[in-house]
Enzyme design. Structure first.
Site, PDB file in Angstrom:
ATOM      1  N   GLU A  51       0.820  -1.217   0.000  1.00  0.00           N
ATOM      2  CA  GLU A  51       0.000   0.000   0.000  1.00  0.00           C
ATOM      3  C   GLU A  51       0.854   1.267   0.000  1.00  0.00           C
ATOM      4  O   GLU A  51       0.566   2.211  -0.717  1.00  0.00           O
ATOM      5  CB  GLU A  51      -0.942   0.022   1.212  1.00  0.00           C
ATOM      6  CG  GLU A  51      -2.121  -0.923   1.109  1.00  0.00           C
ATOM      7  CD  GLU A  51      -3.200  -0.470   0.130  1.00  0.00           C
ATOM      8  OE1 GLU A  51      -3.086   0.607  -0.484  1.00  0.00           O
ATOM      9  OE2 GLU A  51      -4.170  -1.222  -0.032  1.00  0.00           O
ATOM     10  N   ASN A  62      -7.704   8.705  -5.750  1.00  0.00           N
ATOM     11  CA  ASN A  62      -8.461   7.669  -6.460  1.00  0.00           C
ATOM     12  C   ASN A  62      -9.385   8.281  -7.499  1.00  0.00           C
ATOM     13  O   ASN A  62      -9.740   9.462  -7.410  1.00  0.00           O
ATOM     14  CB  ASN A  62      -9.264   6.848  -5.446  1.00  0.00           C
ATOM     15  CG  ASN A  62      -8.364   6.177  -4.443  1.00  0.00           C
ATOM     16  OD1 ASN A  62      -7.453   5.454  -4.801  1.00  0.00           O
ATOM     17  ND2 ASN A  62      -8.590   6.445  -3.165  1.00  0.00           N
ATOM     18  N   ASP A  64     -12.474   7.953  -7.908  1.00  0.00           N
ATOM     19  CA  ASP A  64     -13.790   8.366  -7.400  1.00  0.00           C
ATOM     20  C   ASP A  64     -13.737   9.684  -6.625  1.00  0.00           C
ATOM     21  O   ASP A  64     -14.733  10.125  -6.066  1.00  0.00           O
ATOM     22  CB  ASP A  64     -14.410   7.261  -6.528  1.00  0.00           C
ATOM     23  CG  ASP A  64     -13.666   7.032  -5.218  1.00  0.00           C
ATOM     24  OD1 ASP A  64     -12.598   7.657  -4.995  1.00  0.00           O
ATOM     25  OD2 ASP A  64     -14.150   6.220  -4.413  1.00  0.00           O
ATOM     26  N   SER A  66     -11.892  10.198  -3.936  1.00  0.00           N
ATOM     27  CA  SER A  66     -11.404   9.965  -2.578  1.00  0.00           C
ATOM     28  C   SER A  66      -9.874   9.890  -2.598  1.00  0.00           C
ATOM     29  O   SER A  66      -9.248   9.817  -3.655  1.00  0.00           O
ATOM     30  CB  SER A  66     -11.994   8.680  -2.003  1.00  0.00           C
ATOM     31  OG  SER A  66     -11.492   7.547  -2.683  1.00  0.00           O
ATOM     32  N   ASP A  68      -6.409   8.082  -0.425  1.00  0.00           N
ATOM     33  CA  ASP A  68      -5.883   7.129   0.553  1.00  0.00           C
ATOM     34  C   ASP A  68      -4.701   7.780   1.259  1.00  0.00           C
ATOM     35  O   ASP A  68      -3.845   8.395   0.620  1.00  0.00           O
ATOM     36  CB  ASP A  68      -5.420   5.847  -0.131  1.00  0.00           C
ATOM     37  CG  ASP A  68      -6.546   5.119  -0.833  1.00  0.00           C
ATOM     38  OD1 ASP A  68      -7.698   5.226  -0.394  1.00  0.00           O
ATOM     39  OD2 ASP A  68      -6.265   4.428  -1.837  1.00  0.00           O
ATOM     40  N   ASN A  75      -8.763   5.107   3.354  1.00  0.00           N
ATOM     41  CA  ASN A  75      -9.544   5.882   2.398  1.00  0.00           C
ATOM     42  C   ASN A  75     -10.417   6.951   3.055  1.00  0.00           C
ATOM     43  O   ASN A  75     -11.105   6.698   4.044  1.00  0.00           O
ATOM     44  CB  ASN A  75     -10.417   4.927   1.582  1.00  0.00           C
ATOM     45  CG  ASN A  75     -11.110   5.619   0.446  1.00  0.00           C
ATOM     46  OD1 ASN A  75     -12.230   6.075   0.594  1.00  0.00           O
ATOM     47  ND2 ASN A  75     -10.451   5.702  -0.692  1.00  0.00           N
TER      48      ASN A  75
END
Length: 144
Positions: A51, A62, A64, A66, A68, A75
């Site tokens: 990650e 991301n 969408d 959002s 991380d 998230n």
């Protein structure tokens, strides 16, 4: 407002840390992550390597909208607030708190994520790189 958010992010990055694999494994073990909700220490180390490469300042935007954050890449849509597309704040924290070298809040939030029905499957990197694999190399040489 944006100036304050930018300042918070800069402060968070200034206090960030990149862990060595075994140091991170020892930190996780000391925080009782080994076996938490059935997630092994090797799973946590594998997950965080893929990650964030053990980087507390890691950030990923991301598609969408959002983002991380931190070593666990937690998230913003569900788990922390960053003033963006957050629908929930399951960990009750500002996302910038996940990006400091003090990993207490990040670990607490990761535990909250695995308390959810998806458990460790909430992390795409775990499913892609760790699930159903021999993870012994992630702890090799750490003398835990």
């Amino acid at each position: 407002m944006m100036k304050h958010l930018l300042l918070l992010l800069l402060v968070a990055v200034a206090n960030a840390k990149i862990f060595q694999r075994c140091d991170w494994a020892r930190t996780l073990k000391a925080k009782n992550m080994d076996g938490y909700r059935g997630v092994s220490l090797a799973d946590w180390v594998c997950l965080t390597q893929h990650e964030s490469n053990f980087n507390t300042a890691a950030i990923n935007r991301n598609t969408d909208g959002s983002t991380d954050y931190g070593i666990f890449q937690i998230n913003s849509k569900w788990w922390c607030s960053d003033g963006g597309v957050s629908r929930a704040n399951g960990c009750g924290i500002n996302c910038s708190e996940l990006q400091t070298d003090n990993v207490e809040k990040a670990i607490k939030c990761a535990k909250r994520v695995v308390d959810d029905p998806l458990r460790v499957r909430a992390w795409v990197a775990w499913k892609a790189h760790c699930q159903n694999r021999d993870l012994s190399s992630y702890l090799r040489g750490c003398n835990l």
